[in-house]
Design an enzyme around this catalytic site. Structure first.
Site, short mmCIF file in Angstrom:
data_model
loop_
_atom_site.label_atom_id
_atom_site.label_comp_id
_atom_site.label_asym_id
_atom_site.label_seq_id
_atom_site.Cartn_x
_atom_site.Cartn_y
_atom_site.Cartn_z
N LYS A 178 87.43 83.16 -7.37
CA LYS A 178 88.48 83.06 -8.39
C LYS A 178 87.98 82.20 -9.54
O LYS A 178 87.80 80.99 -9.38
CB LYS A 178 89.75 82.44 -7.81
CG LYS A 178 90.91 82.55 -8.80
CD LYS A 178 92.03 81.60 -8.51
CE LYS A 178 92.05 80.41 -9.41
NZ LYS A 178 92.11 80.67 -10.84
N GLU A 253 83.43 69.77 -5.58
CA GLU A 253 82.78 69.16 -6.74
C GLU A 253 83.90 68.81 -7.71
O GLU A 253 84.51 69.70 -8.30
CB GLU A 253 81.83 70.17 -7.40
CG GLU A 253 80.60 70.50 -6.58
CD GLU A 253 79.69 69.30 -6.44
OE1 GLU A 253 79.71 68.42 -7.32
OE2 GLU A 253 78.97 69.25 -5.42
N CYS A 287 81.67 68.00 -16.84
CA CYS A 287 81.98 66.97 -15.85
C CYS A 287 80.96 65.83 -15.89
O CYS A 287 81.25 64.72 -15.49
CB CYS A 287 82.03 67.58 -14.46
SG CYS A 287 80.55 68.52 -14.06
N GLU A 389 89.92 60.19 -16.03
CA GLU A 389 89.12 61.23 -16.69
C GLU A 389 89.92 61.83 -17.85
O GLU A 389 91.03 62.31 -17.66
CB GLU A 389 88.77 62.32 -15.68
CG GLU A 389 87.79 63.34 -16.25
CD GLU A 389 87.49 64.47 -15.28
OE1 GLU A 389 88.41 64.97 -14.63
OE2 GLU A 389 86.31 64.88 -15.20
P1 NDP Z 1 91.41 72.50 -11.90
O1 NDP Z 1 91.29 71.66 -10.69
O2 NDP Z 1 92.69 72.53 -12.63
O3 NDP Z 1 91.07 74.03 -11.58
C1 NDP Z 1 89.87 74.43 -10.96
C2 NDP Z 1 90.10 75.78 -10.30
O4 NDP Z 1 91.01 75.63 -9.23
C3 NDP Z 1 90.72 76.82 -11.23
O5 NDP Z 1 90.21 78.09 -10.92
C4 NDP Z 1 92.18 76.70 -10.87
O6 NDP Z 1 92.91 77.84 -11.22
C5 NDP Z 1 92.10 76.53 -9.37
N1 NDP Z 1 93.27 75.96 -8.73
C6 NDP Z 1 94.30 75.28 -9.29
N2 NDP Z 1 95.22 74.96 -8.33
C7 NDP Z 1 94.74 75.42 -7.16
C8 NDP Z 1 95.22 75.39 -5.81
N3 NDP Z 1 96.36 74.81 -5.47
N4 NDP Z 1 94.47 75.96 -4.85
C9 NDP Z 1 93.29 76.54 -5.15
N5 NDP Z 1 92.80 76.62 -6.40
C10 NDP Z 1 93.50 76.05 -7.40
O7 NDP Z 1 90.20 72.06 -12.85
P2 NDP Z 1 89.94 72.52 -14.33
O8 NDP Z 1 89.79 74.00 -14.37
O9 NDP Z 1 90.92 71.85 -15.23
O10 NDP Z 1 88.47 71.93 -14.59
C11 NDP Z 1 88.23 70.68 -15.07
C12 NDP Z 1 87.89 69.71 -13.94
O11 NDP Z 1 86.75 70.18 -13.23
C13 NDP Z 1 87.53 68.34 -14.44
O12 NDP Z 1 88.13 67.37 -13.63
C14 NDP Z 1 86.01 68.29 -14.26
O13 NDP Z 1 85.48 67.00 -14.13
C15 NDP Z 1 85.84 69.11 -13.03
N6 NDP Z 1 84.48 69.61 -12.93
C16 NDP Z 1 83.65 69.12 -11.96
C17 NDP Z 1 82.33 69.53 -11.89
C18 NDP Z 1 81.41 69.01 -10.84
O14 NDP Z 1 80.33 69.58 -10.67
N7 NDP Z 1 81.76 67.95 -10.12
C19 NDP Z 1 81.79 70.51 -12.84
C20 NDP Z 1 82.76 70.97 -13.80
C21 NDP Z 1 84.05 70.54 -13.84
P3 NDP Z 1 93.73 77.84 -12.63
O15 NDP Z 1 92.75 77.63 -13.69
O16 NDP Z 1 94.34 79.18 -12.66
O17 NDP Z 1 94.73 76.74 -12.51
#
Ligand code: NDP
Length: 485
Positions: A178, A253, A287, A389
């Protein structure tokens, strides 16, 4: 392949492009214009169920396929990504707001590198054997774990999507993936490339839609024994709470609040120019961006003056223009969140050295979501602005006097994803690297990656290492076989 005319994105299930069962759609907004430019399926648990059935049916053949053949198909996908680099970069930029130049030079090349690396890696993957004295041979048998869930965020869409699915597919798992609902386009184009490359049906299934519906259904599904997730720490906690009682294997992550530490003995020009990138690349929506800068006091005034000057010179504008360095932030809601943190910084006593405001870009981007790159000084290391963050083009800058002091500042957050160090003193570099609580420490560089190294955060930045053999191991189940001699 991709143009700016209206598109309707479809799920990729059992080798075919299909609508969601309920035939509902969500709007996909181009953050640079603020306008809807495509629609994506508003899928739910029914679509996830179809995907799991397809992946379960595909698993026996894919997991038993000769490694060379699996590798060949993944290599073919990598080649097709390279062939379509420009179209994919345009799609990535339109979905996410990043400068198209950045998408073409970083995101898309790294996506094909992910596919290629794990396609080659699986051909060299080995498991261990131990002679136990003269009494026994123990060997570790590693088999693909089954149908796995891969959930990725919006900030580096195709790059992080492939980072999750490439090792899973290479290891012989079948996948339910997803992408973020905010950036679905490159994953949709990727599904077409998989069809063209001859990926057998059901091996990869891409279900588009909202996290709490589609993501949650993947995490809750009883036939998915492993979840690889990249995203925010709050979402990661929710996923862990659901998956832990089901004893699923988890790789998380998560977020970061990364220190960028600059000692007075650094290579000034290198530290300065790289810090511009590490602070503001992709509008600070990486990130690994260094959002807290700490500069040794004897260099502080000189460094700050030049850093502010170069930040003010960054061109904010239409992501599709060659000269643009700062594009749009990903959504209106995210823009509001970033601006609210700038307000908070002021309330906490911070001084805005430059930026701090929303920007209107004239022309087609007049309704887009743009924020000036912002530098804030005068904050204590433990205030909210320095602990939470923000994930936008906002950095704080703070002077320090000693290594002990800067270590206290650097390690003070709940996060531990990455840290950057600038010093020409080798002993100091080792000393500091050993004490920084971060999954990766860059010394005199930033964002340099060797995919063979394990990657992942400490503390609330995640659990489980990805990358290299760690990623391939994650998607396997290990069994020890002990043969008595
Ligand atoms: P989110 O946690 O909001 O979303 C990440 C993914 O999870 C999306 O596909 C989202 O769908 C999905 N999601 C949301 N709710 C659920 C749930 N209850 N169950 C399962 N999946 C769910 O993160 P962001 O997309 O806002 O990304 C930014 C964040 O990612 C920042 O905190 C950043 O630091 C982190 N990040 C970490 C990295 C690493 O390597 N450590 C690398 C890149 C980013 P939807 O978008 O539809 O809500």
């Amino acid at each position: 392949m991709f143009s700016s005319t209206m598109h309707t994105i479809q799920n990729y299930i059992n080798g075919a492009l299909v609508e969601a069962v309920d035939k509902k759609y969500l709007d996909n907004i181009d953050p640079a214009t603020g306008k809807i430019y495509s629609y994506l399926p508003d899928s739910d648990a029914q679509d996830v169920q179809l995907a799991v059935e397809a992946a379960t049916a595909a698993f026996p053949e894919w997991s038993a396929m000769k490694v060379e053949k699996r590798s060949f198909i993944l290599m073919r996908i990598a080649d097709l990504i390279d062939r379509d680099l420009e179209a994919l970069a345009l799609a990535e930029s339109t979905d996410q707001g990043k400068p198209v130049k950045l998408a073409a030079s970083v995101d898309i090349p790294r996506a094909s590198a992910n596919m290629r690396f794990f396609a080659m890696g699986i051909e060299h993957f080995a498991s261990e054997a131990h002679l136990t004295g003269h009494e026994a041979i123990n060997y570790t048998s590693r088999t693909p774990i089954g149908v796995v869930g891969c959930i990725s965020p919006w900030n580096l869409p195709l790059y992080l999507f492939t980072w999750k699915i490439a090792p899973a597919l290479a290891a012989g798992c079948t996948v339910i993936a997803k992408p973020s609902e905010l950036t679905p386009m490159t994953a949709f184009l990727f599904s077409k490339l998989c069809m063209e490359a001859g990926l057998p049906k059901g091996v990869l299934n891409i279900v588009h839609g909202l996290g709490p519906k589609v993501g949650q259904a993947i995490v809750e599904h009883t036939n998915i024994p492993a979840i690889s997730f990249t995203g925010g720490t709050v979402t990661g906690k929710r996923i862990a709470a659901t998956a832990a009682p089901m004893f699923k294997k988890l790789s998380l992550e998560l977020g970061g609040k990364n220190p960028n530490i600059i000692f007075a003995d650094c290579d000034f020009e290198q530290a300065l120019s790289t810090s511009i990138h590490s602070s503001f690349s992709n509008q600070g929506e990486i990130c690994l961006c260094g959002s807290r800068m700490f500069v040794e006091r004897s260099l502080y005034d000189r460094f700050v003056a030049e850093f502010v000057k170069r930040t003010q010179a960054l061109t904010i504008g239409d992501p599709l223009e060659e000269k643009t360095r700062i594009g749009a932030v990903n959504s209106e809601a995210h823009m509001r969140k970033i601006l609210s943190y700038i307000d908070l910084a002021k309330q906490e006593g911070g001084t805005i050295l430059c930026g701090g405001k929303q920007v209107t870009v004239p022309g087609r981007c007049a309704e887009g979501y743009f924020i000036e790159p912002t530098i804030i000084a005068g904050l204590s290391y433990d205030c909210r602005t320095n602990q939470e963050e923000i994930f936008g083009p906002v950095v704080t800058i703070t002077p320090f006097d000693t290594e002990e002091e800067v270590l206290l500042y650097a390690n003070s957050t709940l996060y531990g994803l990455s840290a950057t160090l600038w010093t020409e003193n080798l002993k100091r570099a080792h000393r500091m690297a050993a004490q920084l609580k971060s999954g990766i420490v860059w010394v005199n560089c930033w964002l340099f990656r060797d995919l063979r190294t394990p990657f992942g955060g400490m503390k609330q930045s995640g659990v489980g290492r990805e990358g290299g053999w760690e990623a391939l191991r994650f998607f396997t189940e290990a069994k020890n076989v002990c043969i008595k001699l």
